[in-house]
Design a protein around this motif. Structure first.
Motif, PDB file in Angstrom:
ATOM      1  N   PHE A  23      47.902   5.009  47.100  1.00  0.00           N
ATOM      2  CA  PHE A  23      46.857   4.707  46.213  1.00  0.00           C
ATOM      3  C   PHE A  23      45.751   5.511  46.336  1.00  0.00           C
ATOM      4  O   PHE A  23      45.590   5.719  47.641  1.00  0.00           O
ATOM      5  N   ILE A  24      44.846   5.759  45.227  1.00  0.00           N
ATOM      6  CA  ILE A  24      43.628   6.306  45.367  1.00  0.00           C
ATOM      7  C   ILE A  24      42.551   5.317  44.689  1.00  0.00           C
ATOM      8  O   ILE A  24      42.942   5.077  43.799  1.00  0.00           O
ATOM      9  N   SER A  25      41.495   4.949  45.351  1.00  0.00           N
ATOM     10  CA  SER A  25      40.679   3.965  44.900  1.00  0.00           C
ATOM     11  C   SER A  25      39.455   4.884  44.114  1.00  0.00           C
ATOM     12  O   SER A  25      38.688   5.646  45.003  1.00  0.00           O
ATOM     13  N   ILE A  26      39.229   4.762  42.984  1.00  0.00           N
ATOM     14  CA  ILE A  26      38.044   5.427  42.463  1.00  0.00           C
ATOM     15  C   ILE A  26      37.086   4.296  42.281  1.00  0.00           C
ATOM     16  O   ILE A  26      37.129   3.260  41.620  1.00  0.00           O
ATOM     17  N   MET A  27      35.686   4.398  42.795  1.00  0.00           N
ATOM     18  CA  MET A  27      34.540   3.407  42.749  1.00  0.00           C
ATOM     19  C   MET A  27      33.973   3.297  41.459  1.00  0.00           C
ATOM     20  O   MET A  27      33.906   4.351  40.632  1.00  0.00           O
ATOM     21  N   ARG A  28      33.634   2.123  40.984  1.00  0.00           N
ATOM     22  CA  ARG A  28      32.608   2.035  39.735  1.00  0.00           C
ATOM     23  C   ARG A  28      31.408   1.885  40.204  1.00  0.00           C
ATOM     24  O   ARG A  28      31.073   1.585  41.382  1.00  0.00           O
ATOM     25  N   GLU A  29      30.602   1.971  39.269  1.00  0.00           N
ATOM     26  CA  GLU A  29      29.231   1.857  39.537  1.00  0.00           C
ATOM     27  C   GLU A  29      28.801   0.347  40.019  1.00  0.00           C
ATOM     28  O   GLU A  29      27.990   0.146  40.819  1.00  0.00           O
ATOM     29  N   ARG A  30      29.482  -0.595  39.671  1.00  0.00           N
ATOM     30  CA  ARG A  30      29.367  -1.899  40.072  1.00  0.00           C
ATOM     31  C   ARG A  30      30.549  -2.398  40.518  1.00  0.00           C
ATOM     32  O   ARG A  30      31.704  -1.904  40.174  1.00  0.00           O
ATOM     33  N   ALA A  31      30.596  -3.672  41.114  1.00  0.00           N
ATOM     34  CA  ALA A  31      32.244  -4.396  41.580  1.00  0.00           C
ATOM     35  C   ALA A  31      32.714  -3.600  42.582  1.00  0.00           C
ATOM     36  O   ALA A  31      33.778  -3.862  42.627  1.00  0.00           O
ATOM     37  N   ASN A  32      32.116  -2.926  43.323  1.00  0.00           N
ATOM     38  CA  ASN A  32      32.865  -2.272  44.493  1.00  0.00           C
ATOM     39  C   ASN A  32      32.969  -3.102  45.531  1.00  0.00           C
ATOM     40  O   ASN A  32      33.821  -2.750  46.495  1.00  0.00           O
ATOM     41  N   SER A  33      32.254  -4.168  45.930  1.00  0.00           N
ATOM     42  CA  SER A  33      32.229  -4.823  47.181  1.00  0.00           C
ATOM     43  C   SER A  33      33.476  -5.110  47.727  1.00  0.00           C
ATOM     44  O   SER A  33      34.028  -5.300  48.517  1.00  0.00           O
ATOM     45  N   ARG A  34      34.205  -5.815  46.684  1.00  0.00           N
ATOM     46  CA  ARG A  34      35.561  -6.463  47.004  1.00  0.00           C
ATOM     47  C   ARG A  34      36.481  -5.539  47.292  1.00  0.00           C
ATOM     48  O   ARG A  34      37.351  -5.876  48.172  1.00  0.00           O
ATOM     49  N   ILE A  35      36.651  -4.285  46.532  1.00  0.00           N
ATOM     50  CA  ILE A  35      37.481  -3.306  46.946  1.00  0.00           C
ATOM     51  C   ILE A  35      37.001  -2.670  48.583  1.00  0.00           C
ATOM     52  O   ILE A  35      37.910  -2.377  49.187  1.00  0.00           O
ATOM     53  N   ASN A  36      35.812  -2.329  48.650  1.00  0.00           N
ATOM     54  CA  ASN A  36      35.126  -1.826  49.847  1.00  0.00           C
ATOM     55  C   ASN A  36      35.690  -2.918  50.915  1.00  0.00           C
ATOM     56  O   ASN A  36      36.015  -2.552  52.080  1.00  0.00           O
ATOM     57  N   ASP A  37      35.355  -4.161  50.828  1.00  0.00           N
ATOM     58  CA  ASP A  37      35.838  -5.335  51.925  1.00  0.00           C
ATOM     59  C   ASP A  37      37.404  -5.152  52.244  1.00  0.00           C
ATOM     60  O   ASP A  37      37.725  -5.199  53.298  1.00  0.00           O
ATOM     61  N   LEU A  38      38.339  -4.948  51.105  1.00  0.00           N
ATOM     62  CA  LEU A  38      39.579  -4.877  51.236  1.00  0.00           C
ATOM     63  C   LEU A  38      40.157  -3.678  51.984  1.00  0.00           C
ATOM     64  O   LEU A  38      40.927  -3.652  53.208  1.00  0.00           O
ATOM     65  N   LEU A  39      39.455  -2.399  51.699  1.00  0.00           N
ATOM     66  CA  LEU A  39      39.855  -1.145  52.403  1.00  0.00           C
ATOM     67  C   LEU A  39      39.481  -1.391  53.792  1.00  0.00           C
ATOM     68  O   LEU A  39      40.040  -0.947  54.757  1.00  0.00           O
ATOM     69  N   ARG A  40      38.046  -1.742  54.043  1.00  0.00           N
ATOM     70  CA  ARG A  40      37.750  -1.826  55.420  1.00  0.00           C
ATOM     71  C   ARG A  40      38.379  -2.687  56.484  1.00  0.00           C
ATOM     72  O   ARG A  40      38.621  -2.363  57.608  1.00  0.00           O
ATOM     73  N   LEU A  41      39.003  -3.834  55.726  1.00  0.00           N
ATOM     74  CA  LEU A  41      39.616  -4.673  56.491  1.00  0.00           C
ATOM     75  C   LEU A  41      40.880  -4.322  56.866  1.00  0.00           C
ATOM     76  O   LEU A  41      41.685  -4.551  58.070  1.00  0.00           O
ATOM     77  N   LEU A  42      41.604  -3.395  56.163  1.00  0.00           N
ATOM     78  CA  LEU A  42      43.053  -2.903  56.455  1.00  0.00           C
ATOM     79  C   LEU A  42      42.726  -1.676  56.986  1.00  0.00           C
ATOM     80  O   LEU A  42      43.864  -0.817  56.846  1.00  0.00           O
ATOM     81  N   ASN A  43      41.562  -0.953  57.431  1.00  0.00           N
ATOM     82  CA  ASN A  43      41.231   0.464  57.814  1.00  0.00           C
ATOM     83  C   ASN A  43      41.992   1.281  56.776  1.00  0.00           C
ATOM     84  O   ASN A  43      42.523   2.300  57.063  1.00  0.00           O
ATOM     85  N   LEU A  44      41.730   1.260  55.341  1.00  0.00           N
ATOM     86  CA  LEU A  44      42.059   2.097  54.446  1.00  0.00           C
ATOM     87  C   LEU A  44      41.079   2.573  53.761  1.00  0.00           C
ATOM     88  O   LEU A  44      41.026   3.067  52.606  1.00  0.00           O
ATOM     89  N   GLU A  45      39.628   2.811  54.370  1.00  0.00           N
ATOM     90  CA  GLU A  45      38.629   3.428  53.635  1.00  0.00           C
ATOM     91  C   GLU A  45      38.680   4.689  53.321  1.00  0.00           C
ATOM     92  O   GLU A  45      38.129   5.296  52.394  1.00  0.00           O
TER      93      GLU A  45
END
Length: 338
Positions: free
Chosen positions: A274-296
């Motif tokens: 997958f590829i995560s495209i960040m939005r202007e807002r509401a990124n914290s939950r995606i960032n937390d998940l990617l960080r948790l699983l070393n998928l940043e």
């Protein structure tokens, strides 16, 4: 070992008969005047019956709802569902923007005195509260036996209010891909070769990027659309699919391109690149998940990077990390429900 019953609560604006009007509250571009409001309804109305049917069918088939449907807090206080424990579920249940105000129902304000109140992976949907809501939020949270938040920012908010909370994974991640696959009734996308796109309020820049990635890899694009008007976009569009089809689209894709938290979560569950495209807002939950699983490194930082899809993901390591988090979450639930 517990029987779970979900409170059949609907905010009035989300009832089938009101939802088009209710959604206008979150579409300022269309909510300017009578003309734009009418145009919005004309665009959305053809899809409305299908949208209601898809969600209502899933609720009826898979969710154990309370016998009574509630639309107000007073109803819940007068006729509360009977249970040993009361739990606030996940997602943005404590987001005052989405709820217009503090919705005390989502803080279990109807639970009888003496009954345990627990929160699992709840979310405020933002990184800080307004001053106007802090006192009431503190009063409501003090009645909880234990609190788990989905985002680290939520843990910090609870801490600032004088209480403690833990950070746990979204409940969709508590089940693995094999378990979710059992819900897929017809796997019609299994033999296809495609990029699956699920974008919440996508942009011209993201659309151009998706087209370039698809062209480079010789793949067709299948988009998820929330209405028949979405079929005007480039690529094949699957409009308001049943839940099992949404799962199938993610499971069988060569790659998922998305700015949605849950599309990201299900891609991880199914071990789909997958590829995560960040939005202007509401990124914290995606960032937390990617960080948790070393998928940043799955976060798109440059719209010229059409090769990110080719970068391999070590899903064995990801699955091991996720299993550890599942154990932590399960331990929290067991301890909270004693």
């Amino acid at each position: 070992g517990y029987e779970a019953e979900v409170v059949d609560y609907w905010q009035p604006r989300y009832l089938d008969k009101n939802i088009l009007k209710g959604n206008l509250l979150f579409a300022p571009k269309w909510n300017k005047n009578v003309i734009t409001q009418t145009a919005y309804k004309l665009i959305k109305y053809p899809s409305h019956p299908r949208m209601c049917r898809v969600f209502n069918d899933f609720l009826a088939k898979y969710i154990n709802l309370t016998p009574m449907r509630y639309t107000t807090l007073r109803q819940l206080q007068e006729y509360p569902p009977q249970a040993d424990f009361y739990m606030t579920g996940s997602d943005q249940v404590w987001n005052t923007t989405g709820n217009d105000s503090i919705n005390r129902m989502y803080y279990l304000d109807y639970a009888p005195e003496g009954k345990k109140r627990v929160a699992y992976a709840a979310s405020f949907g933002r990184s800080q509260l307004g001053e106007w809501e802090k006192a009431e939020t503190r009063e409501l949270l003090q009645k909880y036996e234990s609190i788990a938040m989905r985002e680290s920012s939520g843990v910090e908010i609870v801490r600032e209010l004088g209480m403690t909370a833990v950070n746990l994974i979204d409940p969709t991640l508590m089940l693995n891909g094999e378990q979710w696959s059992k819900l897929i009734e017809k796997d019609r996308f299994k033999a296809q070769d495609y990029i699956f796109v699920y974008m919440l309020k996508g942009t011209a820049q993201s659309d151009e990027y998706i087209a370039r990635v698809a062209k480079k890899h010789g793949l067709k694009v299948i988009r998820l659309g929330d209405g028949y008007h979405e079929m005007l976009k480039n690529g094949d569009t699957v409009v308001l699919p049943p839940v099992y089809e949404f799962l199938s689209l993610i499971k069988n894709a060569r790659c998922v391109i998305t700015n949605s938290f849950h599309a990201t979560a299900f891609s991880i569950n199914f071990n789909t690149p997958f590829i995560s495209i960040m939005r202007e807002r509401a990124n914290s939950r995606i960032n937390d998940l990617l960080r948790l699983l070393n998928l940043e490194d799955r976060r798109l930082t440059d719209f010229n990077d059409v090769d990110l899809m080719d970068k391999a993901i070590d899903f064995e390591k990801v699955n091991n990390l996720l299993n550890e988090q599942r154990e932590v979450a399960l331990k929290y639930l067991k301890n909270s429900l004693k």
